[in-house]
Scaffold this motif. Structure first.
Motif, PDB file in Angstrom:
ATOM      1  N   THR A   1     -72.459  11.366  -3.259  1.00 27.84           N
ATOM      2  CA  THR A   1     -71.926  11.638  -4.597  1.00 27.84           C
ATOM      3  C   THR A   1     -72.992  12.277  -5.483  1.00 27.84           C
ATOM      4  N   GLY A   2     -74.210  11.731  -5.434  1.00 31.79           N
ATOM      5  CA  GLY A   2     -75.301  12.320  -6.201  1.00 31.79           C
ATOM      6  C   GLY A   2     -75.584  13.748  -5.783  1.00 31.79           C
ATOM      7  N   ALA A   3     -75.570  13.985  -4.468  1.00 29.27           N
ATOM      8  CA  ALA A   3     -75.814  15.346  -3.960  1.00 29.27           C
ATOM      9  C   ALA A   3     -74.703  16.293  -4.392  1.00 29.27           C
ATOM     10  N   PHE A   4     -73.447  15.846  -4.289  1.00 31.89           N
ATOM     11  CA  PHE A   4     -72.312  16.693  -4.666  1.00 31.89           C
ATOM     12  C   PHE A   4     -72.371  17.083  -6.139  1.00 31.89           C
ATOM     13  N   LEU A   5     -72.608  16.104  -7.008  1.00 31.21           N
ATOM     14  CA  LEU A   5     -72.621  16.381  -8.448  1.00 31.21           C
ATOM     15  C   LEU A   5     -73.800  17.279  -8.824  1.00 31.21           C
ATOM     16  N   ALA A   6     -74.957  17.051  -8.193  1.00 33.48           N
ATOM     17  CA  ALA A   6     -76.132  17.872  -8.497  1.00 33.48           C
ATOM     18  C   ALA A   6     -75.941  19.307  -8.018  1.00 33.48           C
ATOM     19  N   ILE A   7     -75.401  19.487  -6.818  1.00 29.33           N
ATOM     20  CA  ILE A   7     -75.135  20.833  -6.305  1.00 29.33           C
ATOM     21  C   ILE A   7     -74.103  21.542  -7.166  1.00 29.33           C
TER      22      ILE A   7
ATOM     23  N   PRO B   1     -80.108  23.092  -2.081  1.00 23.86           N
ATOM     24  CA  PRO B   1     -80.404  21.929  -1.230  1.00 23.86           C
ATOM     25  C   PRO B   1     -81.354  20.932  -1.875  1.00 23.86           C
ATOM     26  N   PHE B   2     -82.345  21.434  -2.645  1.00 26.10           N
ATOM     27  CA  PHE B   2     -83.284  20.521  -3.294  1.00 26.10           C
ATOM     28  C   PHE B   2     -82.584  19.705  -4.382  1.00 26.10           C
ATOM     29  N   SER B   3     -81.644  20.317  -5.095  1.00 30.18           N
ATOM     30  CA  SER B   3     -80.846  19.578  -6.072  1.00 30.18           C
ATOM     31  C   SER B   3     -80.032  18.482  -5.382  1.00 30.18           C
ATOM     32  N   GLY B   4     -79.528  18.795  -4.182  1.00 30.95           N
ATOM     33  CA  GLY B   4     -78.789  17.776  -3.430  1.00 30.95           C
ATOM     34  C   GLY B   4     -79.646  16.570  -3.109  1.00 30.95           C
ATOM     35  N   VAL B   5     -80.903  16.812  -2.703  1.00 27.13           N
ATOM     36  CA  VAL B   5     -81.821  15.705  -2.394  1.00 27.13           C
ATOM     37  C   VAL B   5     -82.139  14.901  -3.646  1.00 27.13           C
ATOM     38  N   LEU B   6     -82.465  15.604  -4.751  1.00 31.57           N
ATOM     39  CA  LEU B   6     -82.794  14.902  -5.995  1.00 31.57           C
ATOM     40  C   LEU B   6     -81.596  14.139  -6.542  1.00 31.57           C
ATOM     41  N   GLY B   7     -80.400  14.735  -6.445  1.00 32.25           N
ATOM     42  CA  GLY B   7     -79.198  14.049  -6.909  1.00 32.25           C
ATOM     43  C   GLY B   7     -78.909  12.798  -6.104  1.00 32.25           C
TER      44      GLY B   7
END
Length: 349
Positions: free
Chosen positions: A87-93, A299-305
Motif C-alpha cells: 500500500t505504501g509503495a502503491f500510494l508513493a508511486i 522504484p525508489f519512491s516505492g521503497v520509501l513508501g
C-alpha cells in the motif's frame, strides 16, 4: 534557435539528468532495501504479543499449526506487513507519477480526489450491494477513484484560464470534501457506518491473505507499466512543449499514467482505507536524494513508501497497546505540516 537545436539541447539535458541520478541511485536503493527489511522484521515481531527471532524462523520453515504464535505470524502478521508495504509503495508511486505528469509539487491521490472517490464507491457498495467479494470491492474502488479524478480534472479544466497546479489543488480539496461528505451521509443513512469506519480511519488490522494475492498480481502489472513510461514522465516533467518537441506522445503517457494511478490507489483504498499524504511526502524525498529522473524516482519512491507505511503500522500498534491507532491518523500527522510547508514554499514562488 532552430527546433532541431532545441531538441539536441533538451536531449543533452535529459542525458545529464539520467547520468547524475544513476550514480547515487544504487547506494540509496541498497540503504532503502536494508531499512525496509529491518522494518518488515520488526513489523512481524512486534505487537500485542512480541515474537522472538527463533519463533519467527520456525514459523516460516517449520510451521506447526497447533502453535498459536505460528498461526499469528502466518495468518495475521505476514499478510498485514506485506499489505502495508504494498500500500505504501502503491500510494508513493501514484504520487510520484501524478506530480511528474501534472508538474504539480502538491500532487497526491488523497488531495486530487482519487482516494475520496474510491472511498465513496465503497460506501455505495456497502449500502446497495452488500456482501461483495474482494475482487468486486477493488473494482468498485477503482471506478470510484476514476470518478473522483474525473471530477477534479474536469472542474479544473473548465475553470477560467484553464488547468493550473493551483486550480488542481483547489478543485481536489473541494471534490474530496464533497465525496467524503456524501460517503459519510450514505454510511449513516443506510446504517453501514460501522463498516465504513475502517475505511475512513485507514487500518491494516483486518487484512488477510485474500487481499494480498490480487495486490501482488495487479501491482506487478501496474508497476511494469509505470516503468515503461518512466522516461517519458521525466521528459514531460520538463514541460509540455519540451515533451512534444522531443517527439513524445504525451496523450498516451498521460492515459497510461492515469490508469496506473487509479489502479494502485483504488486497490490501496479497498484494502486499507483512506491513508493520506504518503504520495505527497515520499516523491519529494526521493527527488531530493536521487534527482529528477523518474526511471529511478518511481522504484525508489516505492521503497520509501513501503518503509513509511510499515513503520507507521508498527507505530499504530505500539502507541496505545492493546488498542490500535489508525494508520491514517499517523500519516496525516506527518503529512499535514509537510503539505503546509510545500504550499507556503510554492506560493512564495
Amino acid at each position: 534557435m532552430s527546433i532541431k537545436k532545441r531538441k539536441d539541447e533538451h536531449g543533452e539535458n535529459i542525458q545529464v539528468i539520467e547520468k547524475k541520478a544513476g550514480k547515487t541511485y544504487f547506494w540509496w536503493f541498497l540503504i532503502g532495501f536494508l531499512v525496509l527489511s529491518i522494518s518488515v522484521f520488526l513489523s512481524i515481531s512486534l505487537g500485542v504479543a512480541s515474537i522472538d527471532l527463533p519463533v519467527l524462523w520456525e514459523s516460516l520453515f517449520y510451521f506447526n499449526p497447533e502453535l498459536t504464535e505460528h498461526q499469528i505470524i502466518r495468518d495475521v502478521r505476514i499478510p498485514r506487513t506485506i499489505a502495508s508495504a504494498l500500500t505504501g509503495a502503491f500510494l508513493a508511486i501514484s504520487g510520484s507519477i501524478m506530480q511528474g505528469m501534472t508538474r504539480n509539487p502538491l500532487g497526491d491521490p488523497s488531495i486530487m480526489g482519487v482516494t475520496s472517490g474510491a472511498a465513496f464507491a465503497i460506501a455505495v457498495s456497502f449500502a446497495f450491494i452488500p456482501g461483495l467479494s474482494t475482487t468486486s470491492l477493488m473494482t468498485a474502488a477503482f471506478l470510484g477513484a476514476l470518478l473522483g479524478a474525473s471530477l477534479v480534472f474536469g472542474a479544473g479544466a473548465l475553470s477560467r484560464g484553464g488547468l493550473t497546479p493551483v486550480k488542481l489543488v483547489l478543485a481536489g480539496a473541494a471534490v474530496s470534501a464533497l465525496l467524503t461528505s456524501l460517503s459519510t451521509a450514505i454510511s449513516i443513512h443506510f446504517d453501514v457506518a460501522k463498516e465504513m469506519n475502517f475505511w475512513f480511519a485507514g487500518s491494516f488490522s483486518s487484512v488477510k491473505w485474500v487481499y494480498v494475492y490480487p495486490m501482488v498480481i495487479i501491482g506487478v502489472i501496474a508497476f511494469a507499466l509505470s516503468m515503461i513510461i518512466a522516461r517519458s514522465i521525466t521528459v514531460l516533467s520538463l514541460g509540455e512543449e519540451v515533451s512534444k518537441g522531443l517527439g513524445q506522445r504525451t496523450l498516451i503517457v498521460k492515459v497510461t499514467g492515469a490508469l496506473v494511478i487509479l489502479v494502485m490507489t483504488g486497490m490501496s483504498v479497498a484494502v486499507a482505507g483512506v491513508i493520506s499524504f504518503v504520495g505527497l511526502i515520499v516523491p519529494h524525498i526521493a527527488r531530493m536524494l536521487i534527482g529528477v529522473d523518474y526511471r529511478y524516482i518511481i522504484p525508489f519512491s516505492g521503497v520509501l513508501g513501503a518503509i513509511l507505511l510499515v513503520v507507521a503500522d508498527i507505530g499504530a500498534r505500539m502507541v496505545n497497546p492493546p488498542f490500535e491507532t489508525p494508520v491514517g491518523a499517523i500519516t496525516t500527522l506527518l503529512g499535514g505540516p509537510f503539505f503546509l510547508y510545500l504550499a507556503r514554499r510554492e506560493g512564495g514562488k
